[in-house]
Design an enzyme around this catalytic site. Structure first.
Site, short mmCIF file in Angstrom:
data_model
loop_
_atom_site.label_atom_id
_atom_site.label_comp_id
_atom_site.label_asym_id
_atom_site.label_seq_id
_atom_site.Cartn_x
_atom_site.Cartn_y
_atom_site.Cartn_z
N GLN A 117 0.82 -1.22 0.00
CA GLN A 117 0.00 0.00 0.00
C GLN A 117 0.85 1.26 0.00
O GLN A 117 0.32 2.37 -0.07
CB GLN A 117 -0.94 0.01 1.23
CG GLN A 117 -1.99 -1.07 1.19
CD GLN A 117 -2.88 -1.07 2.43
OE1 GLN A 117 -2.82 -0.20 3.28
NE2 GLN A 117 -3.72 -2.10 2.55
N HIS A 183 -1.49 0.63 5.57
CA HIS A 183 -2.07 1.69 6.39
C HIS A 183 -1.14 2.89 6.54
O HIS A 183 -0.72 3.24 7.65
CB HIS A 183 -2.50 1.16 7.76
CG HIS A 183 -3.66 0.20 7.68
ND1 HIS A 183 -4.41 -0.16 8.77
CD2 HIS A 183 -4.20 -0.46 6.62
CE1 HIS A 183 -5.36 -1.01 8.38
NE2 HIS A 183 -5.25 -1.21 7.08
N GLU A 279 -15.86 4.53 7.93
CA GLU A 279 -16.63 5.58 8.59
C GLU A 279 -16.23 6.98 8.17
O GLU A 279 -15.10 7.24 7.81
CB GLU A 279 -16.52 5.44 10.11
CG GLU A 279 -15.12 5.48 10.67
CD GLU A 279 -15.09 5.23 12.18
OE1 GLU A 279 -14.41 5.99 12.87
OE2 GLU A 279 -15.75 4.28 12.67
N TYR A 289 -11.24 9.48 18.01
CA TYR A 289 -12.20 8.79 17.13
C TYR A 289 -12.27 7.29 17.40
O TYR A 289 -12.87 6.56 16.62
CB TYR A 289 -11.93 9.19 15.67
CG TYR A 289 -12.28 10.66 15.52
CD1 TYR A 289 -13.58 11.04 15.21
CD2 TYR A 289 -11.37 11.65 15.85
CE1 TYR A 289 -13.95 12.37 15.20
CE2 TYR A 289 -11.72 13.00 15.85
CZ TYR A 289 -13.02 13.34 15.51
OH TYR A 289 -13.41 14.66 15.53
N TYR A 300 -11.07 -8.60 9.85
CA TYR A 300 -11.04 -9.27 8.55
C TYR A 300 -10.88 -10.78 8.71
O TYR A 300 -11.38 -11.56 7.91
CB TYR A 300 -9.97 -8.65 7.64
CG TYR A 300 -10.57 -7.50 6.88
CD1 TYR A 300 -11.29 -7.71 5.72
CD2 TYR A 300 -10.52 -6.21 7.40
CE1 TYR A 300 -11.92 -6.66 5.07
CE2 TYR A 300 -11.14 -5.16 6.76
CZ TYR A 300 -11.85 -5.40 5.59
OH TYR A 300 -12.48 -4.36 4.96
CA CA Z 1 -13.95 5.56 14.84
#
Ligand code: CA
Length: 411
Positions: A117, A183, A279, A289, A300
């Site tokens: 990634q 990530h 989200e 958050y 997963y």
């Molecule tokens: Ca969150």
């Protein structure tokens, strides 16, 4: 009496927690994505937090291929003259002409770790680009021995054959570097006050995930820096000895989509959740958050995520979440006039969902949802969504033969 009151309180809690929630598997054919949810036993914290009703905007548009032959293009921004700057994940930065011609790669980028990634990620213009020709880019930065981290650099773009970057300075290194290929986050958004938001991830491995809640780590954070790399004096944790001063908000999993809400100037972001937990959040100063303490979705690999809960005091609820996921990358609020029916709608690129997600937003609530480009053959992963200078929507497709697409009203 006290006993009865306590019993009533318990009953009220049970009622609030369970009875008022929508029934299980309430999804119907009126959902934008009617396929079954990934997580079968989770419930929204408030009505409308997920599975907004499908509403077709019935906008007829043509999809024009502006450029092709781009290898995994990741980020797109417009130069003042209407040409584009596009990153390719394997480490190339290109100017693309208004006619779609690909210029030779820009030379002068620092070393980039090209992994699953990771690679060259986003690109942004300095707010004063017209006078200083500065650009900023995010990338996976190689570190010994075999580790890497998200980094952001800036340089002066000099036209030529080939175009080049001069006065390159690496402004920001996420730390700690980890042995991971995933990530990286990486979206760059300038706030109205000239500070730069950098969205990040927690590097996917458990060691990184468990640092998303720690203020002495930059993993799983959105950070805010000045354009010269210094720390703004009004960042939320600048006065704490135990915190990194660059942090703006915490508890994020992997944020590959972010934009300013033109109505408020606040940073909206869409982050990759686990299965059933992508989200939308409004990233606010010093707010948490939740990841990985609270999260929608399941691992997963199956089973509950780290915290196993979706709600906790002191942690922010998402504005909206998707179950099943869309795999979000790139987003913009539409402010143009080419598509009046889409004014103020939020558009989000979908990777695994191979769609362009359109949402109608009312304040901080999602009113309805639609999936566009689902009739493309073949369907493609959408990596970035940008509004062009003339009000068209531009997209990047995530392919080894990736394209720049332009959505224009149907002729
Ligand atoms: Ca969150």
């Amino acid at each position: 009496m006290a006993c009865a009151a306590a019993a009533l309180a318990v009953l009220a809690t049970v009622y609030m927690r369970y009875m008022r929630r929508p029934p299980l598997d309430a999804r119907t054919a009126a959902s934008a994505d009617p396929s079954p949810p990934n997580a079968t036993n989770q419930h929204p914290a408030f009505a409308g937090q997920t599975d907004a009703p499908l509403r077709r905007s019935n906008v007829a548009f043509d999809i024009v291929t502006i450029a092709r032959g781009l290898e995994e293009p990741w980020g797109l921004t417009f130069l003042p003259d209407g040409r584009m700057l596009v990153t390719e994940k394997p480490g190339r930065l290109r100017i693309i002409g208004r006619d779609g011609v690909l210029y030779p790669s820009v030379v002068g980028l620092p070393r980039i770790a090209v992994t699953s990634q990771g690679g060259l990620l986003d690109v942004a213009l300095d707010p004063a680009f017209e006078s200083n020709h500065r650009i900023y880019w995010s990338y996976a930065e190689p570190q010994p021995p075999g580790t890497n981290n998200t980094a952001v650099a800036r340089g002066t773009l000099v036209e030529g054959a080939p175009p080049r970057l001069e006065q390159v300075v690496v402004l920001y290194h996420q730390s700690p570097a980890l042995l991971s290929n995933a990530h990286f986050g990486g979206r760059l958004v300038f706030a109205r006050d000239g500070t730069l938001f950098i969205t990040q991830g927690e590097r996917a491995i458990t060691e990184g995930r468990m640092q998303a809640q720690r203020l002495d780590s930059l993993l799983g954070k959105i950070v805010r820096i000045n354009a010269d790399g210094s720390v703004p004096h009004d960042n939320p944790f600048v006065d704490r000895d135990d915190a990194r001063p660059e942090i703006w908000s915490l508890g994020h999993r992997n944020v590959e989509a972010a934009t300013l809400n033109p109505a408020t100037g606040e940073l909206w972001e869409v982050e990759h959740g686990t299965r059933g937990g992508d989200e939308i959040n409004i990233s606010r100063k010093g707010k948490d958050y939740g990841w990985p303490t609270i999260a929608y979705g399941i691992e997963y690999a199956g089973g509950p995520i780290t915290g196993g809960i979706q709600v906790k005091d002191g942690m922010e609820q998402p504005v909206y979440y998707w179950d099943p996921v869309i795999a979000p990358s790139g987003m913009t609020f539409y402010t143009g006039s080419l598509f009046p029916a889409w004014k103020n709608n939020l558009f989000i690129g979908g990777l695994s969902s191979q769609a362009l997600v359109r949402l109608t937003i009312d304040g901080e609530r999602v009113v309805d949802e639609e999936r566009l480009l689902t009739d493309m053959r073949p369907r493609e992963r959408i990596r970035d969504v940008v509004q062009g200078p003339e009000g068209a929507l531009y997209l990047l497709t995530d392919n080894v033969d990736g394209r720049v697409l332009k959505l224009v009203p149907k002729r």
